[in-house]
Design an enzyme around this catalytic site. Structure first.
Site, PDB file in Angstrom:
ATOM      1  N   GLY A 128       0.876  -1.301  -0.071  1.00 52.74           N
ATOM      2  CA  GLY A 128      -0.080  -0.044   0.001  1.00 52.74           C
ATOM      3  C   GLY A 128       0.840   1.391  -0.123  1.00 52.74           C
TER       4      GLY A 128
ATOM      5  CG  ASN B 218      -9.141   1.334  10.398  1.00 57.31           C
ATOM      6  OD1 ASN B 218      -8.978   0.628  11.268  1.00 57.31           O
ATOM      7  ND2 ASN B 218      -9.256   2.710  10.278  1.00 57.31           N
TER       8      ASN B 218
ATOM      9  NE  ARG C 256      -5.905  10.187  15.927  1.00 57.82           N
ATOM     10  CZ  ARG C 256      -6.480   9.248  15.048  1.00 57.82           C
ATOM     11  NH1 ARG C 256      -7.316   8.075  15.664  1.00 57.82           N
ATOM     12  NH2 ARG C 256      -6.344   9.383  13.819  1.00 57.82           N
TER      13      ARG C 256
ATOM     14  CG  HIS D 273      -8.376   1.473  15.803  1.00 60.03           C
ATOM     15  ND1 HIS D 273      -7.873   2.635  16.518  1.00 60.03           N
ATOM     16  CD2 HIS D 273      -8.450   1.814  14.444  1.00 60.03           C
ATOM     17  CE1 HIS D 273      -7.859   3.649  15.540  1.00 60.03           C
ATOM     18  NE2 HIS D 273      -7.868   3.262  14.462  1.00 60.03           N
TER      19      HIS D 273
HETATM   20  O1  TXD Z   1      -4.888   3.440  13.510  1.00 61.59           O
HETATM   21  C1  TXD Z   1      -5.425   2.644  12.284  1.00 61.59           C
HETATM   22  N1  TXD Z   1      -4.763   1.502  12.221  1.00 61.59           N
HETATM   23  C2  TXD Z   1      -5.708   3.340  11.106  1.00 61.59           C
HETATM   24  C3  TXD Z   1      -5.699   2.601   9.764  1.00 61.59           C
HETATM   25  C4  TXD Z   1      -5.562   4.956  10.956  1.00 61.59           C
HETATM   26  C5  TXD Z   1      -5.508   5.335   9.911  1.00 61.59           C
HETATM   27  C6  TXD Z   1      -5.939   4.873   8.509  1.00 61.59           C
HETATM   28  N2  TXD Z   1      -6.464   3.631   8.776  1.00 61.59           N
HETATM   29  C7  TXD Z   1      -6.448   2.733   7.542  1.00 61.59           C
HETATM   30  O2  TXD Z   1      -5.252   2.416   6.820  1.00 61.59           O
HETATM   31  C8  TXD Z   1      -7.573   3.195   6.615  1.00 61.59           C
HETATM   32  O3  TXD Z   1      -8.714   3.066   7.068  1.00 61.59           O
HETATM   33  C9  TXD Z   1      -7.193   2.276   5.417  1.00 61.59           C
HETATM   34  O4  TXD Z   1      -8.045   1.106   5.611  1.00 61.59           O
HETATM   35  C10 TXD Z   1      -5.785   2.106   5.410  1.00 61.59           C
HETATM   36  C11 TXD Z   1      -4.897   2.957   4.373  1.00 61.59           C
HETATM   37  O5  TXD Z   1      -5.328   4.265   4.617  1.00 61.59           O
HETATM   38  P1  TXD Z   1      -4.531   5.402   3.723  1.00 61.59           P
HETATM   39  O6  TXD Z   1      -5.120   6.786   4.284  1.00 61.59           O
HETATM   40  O7  TXD Z   1      -3.020   5.023   3.541  1.00 61.59           O
HETATM   41  O8  TXD Z   1      -5.253   4.937   2.115  1.00 61.59           O
HETATM   42  P2  TXD Z   1      -5.102   5.344   0.833  1.00 61.59           P
HETATM   43  O9  TXD Z   1      -4.169   6.544   0.473  1.00 61.59           O
HETATM   44  O10 TXD Z   1      -6.350   4.977   0.029  1.00 61.59           O
HETATM   45  O11 TXD Z   1      -3.982   4.048   0.190  1.00 61.59           O
HETATM   46  C12 TXD Z   1      -4.278   2.599   0.252  1.00 61.59           C
HETATM   47  C13 TXD Z   1      -3.404   2.066  -0.908  1.00 61.59           C
HETATM   48  C14 TXD Z   1      -3.945   2.710  -2.374  1.00 61.59           C
HETATM   49  O12 TXD Z   1      -2.598   3.222  -2.744  1.00 61.59           O
HETATM   50  C15 TXD Z   1      -4.422   1.421  -2.966  1.00 61.59           C
HETATM   51  O13 TXD Z   1      -4.099   1.580  -4.406  1.00 61.59           O
HETATM   52  C16 TXD Z   1      -3.736   0.371  -2.384  1.00 61.59           C
HETATM   53  O14 TXD Z   1      -3.903   0.802  -1.215  1.00 61.59           O
HETATM   54  N3  TXD Z   1      -4.290  -1.098  -2.473  1.00 61.59           N
HETATM   55  C17 TXD Z   1      -3.861  -2.186  -2.659  1.00 61.59           C
HETATM   56  N4  TXD Z   1      -2.549  -2.348  -2.464  1.00 61.59           N
HETATM   57  C18 TXD Z   1      -1.983  -3.258  -2.769  1.00 61.59           C
HETATM   58  N5  TXD Z   1      -2.789  -4.662  -2.775  1.00 61.59           N
HETATM   59  C19 TXD Z   1      -4.223  -4.360  -3.012  1.00 61.59           C
HETATM   60  N6  TXD Z   1      -4.743  -5.386  -3.425  1.00 61.59           N
HETATM   61  C20 TXD Z   1      -4.639  -3.106  -2.867  1.00 61.59           C
HETATM   62  N7  TXD Z   1      -5.822  -2.486  -3.037  1.00 61.59           N
HETATM   63  C21 TXD Z   1      -5.404  -1.212  -2.629  1.00 61.59           C
END
Ligand code: TXD
Length: 319
Positions: free
Chosen positions: A9, A120, A151, A175
């Site tokens: 990701g 998440n 936080r 969480h």
């Molecule tokens: O405290 C915590 N755990 C949370 C988690 C804090 C903040 C955000 N949280 C979660 O992290 C959020 O709800 C998302 O489920 C993830 C990722 O958040 P982000 O803001 O980084 O999301 P983006 O910017 O959309 O990036 C996700 C990337 C994107 O570039 C997609 O192309 C890629 O994931 N993606 C994949 N990569 C690899 N393999 C697959 N199958 C895939 N599908 C999407």
């Protein structure tokens, strides 16, 4: 030989993870994303800043799991983030499918990696990741508690005008809105938070407001950003876990770990204090909880169990 960290990701959190890891010269970085261009572009952009900041690590981008093999650490943010009005649980369906793909991708290429899951809804996704991948439970951990605790500590420091370094606390459990700020383990300049309430330095109402604001900390940022969710503090939190593993720091950190009887629960992932060293999750620390904390912790675990039951309805192979 420099260590290797793969980031599955390369989005908001993934890109920030890559930048922080490079600035700290923690390891070489492979950014993996199904959107290969995003991975390649961010890797190249960060690499081009190395003469400015003087770090010496290799960065690369790919959509091929072969390029990620033999990683020492894998940090997973693959998935979709929330939109305003969504709960973390609303992401379950789509992110469960994604994490199944990721599990297949990493289990044979990096079977010995320390895997930090951030996607998440965190507790259920990290539990599904462990089941889908079959990797050992002490080498798969979720990042959430460090962020939630950070936080909470920040809000307390703002209210009490005390530097964040002087405040210790843990936010544990799931969480989600049921997360539990452990007030019994909250200390400010070595004094229990209850002393500050007794001395009138902070009212019980204000303290409760800060606990509530922590629970909604993610939604508050989603509302401001409109597109996407928090990423600087989540990335900083993930790097702290990776560093404790790679440098064998044996830090005590609140993380989503597999419980095997600790706190009275088995076969579930939830936020608890753990020791992270070069063997992964080396110990789960059992705090003395007040009756109130025990009750709230159990309620939080129940919400994780309920959501995992929903996950099992989506994919019966999780049963
Ligand atoms: O405290 C915590 N755990 C949370 C988690 C804090 C903040 C955000 N949280 C979660 O992290 C959020 O709800 C998302 O489920 C993830 C990722 O958040 P982000 O803001 O980084 O999301 P983006 O910017 O959309 O990036 C996700 C990337 C994107 O570039 C997609 O192309 C890629 O994931 N993606 C994949 N990569 C690899 N393999 C697959 N199958 C895939 N599908 C999407």
């Amino acid at each position: 030989m420099r260590k290797k960290i793969t980031l599955i990701g390369a989005g908001q959190i993934g890109g920030t993870l890559a930048h922080l890891i490079a600035l700290k010269e923690l390891a070489d970085v492979v950014l993996f994303d199904v959107a290969a261009g995003i991975a390649k572009g961010k890797a190249l952009d960060i690499a081009q800043s190395s003469p400015v900041n003087g770090f010496n690590v290799n960065l690369s981008g790919t959509d091929n799991y072969e390029d990620t093999k033999n990683s020492d650490v894998i940090i997973i943010t693959a998935g979709v983030p929330r939109k305003p009005g969504m709960t973390r649980d609303d992401l379950l369906g789509i992110n469960l499918k994604i994490i199944k793909q990721v599990a297949q991708g990493i289990k044979n290429t990096s079977p010995n990696a320390f895997v930090i899951c951030i996607t998440n809804p965190l507790d259920v996704i990290v539990m599904a990741l462990q089941k889908y991948s079959g990797l050992s439970k002490n080498k798969i951990v979720g990042m959430a508690g460090i962020l939630d605790s950070s936080r909470f500590i920040y809000f307390l420091s703002q209210e009490l005008k005390v530097p964040v370094q002087k405040i210790k606390s843990f936010v544990l459990g799931g969480h989600g809105d049921s997360m539990v700020a452990m007030l019994g383990s909250t200390e400010i300049e070595g004094k229990k938070i209850q002393e500050f309430v007794k001395e009138g330095k902070i009212s019980k109402e204000k303290l409760d407001q800060i606990v509530e604001r922590t629970k909604k900390g993610g939604a508050e940022i989603v509302k401001f950003l409109e597109k996407g969710s928090a990423f600087y503090a989540p990335a900083a939190s993930g790097v702290e876990m990776a560093e404790s593993y790679l440098k064998d720091l044996k830090k005590q950190l609140p993380c989503a770990a597999h419980l095997n009887g600790e706190y009275g629960f088995k076969d579930i992932y939830a936020g608890v204090p753990v020791i992270i060293g070069n063997k992964g999750v080396e110990k789960i620390v059992e705090l003395n909880l007040s009756d109130e904390e025990k009750k709230n912790f159990s309620l939080s675990i129940k919400s994780v169990e309920d959501l995992f039951n929903a996950a099992k309805k989506i994919d019966s192979s999780l049963a």
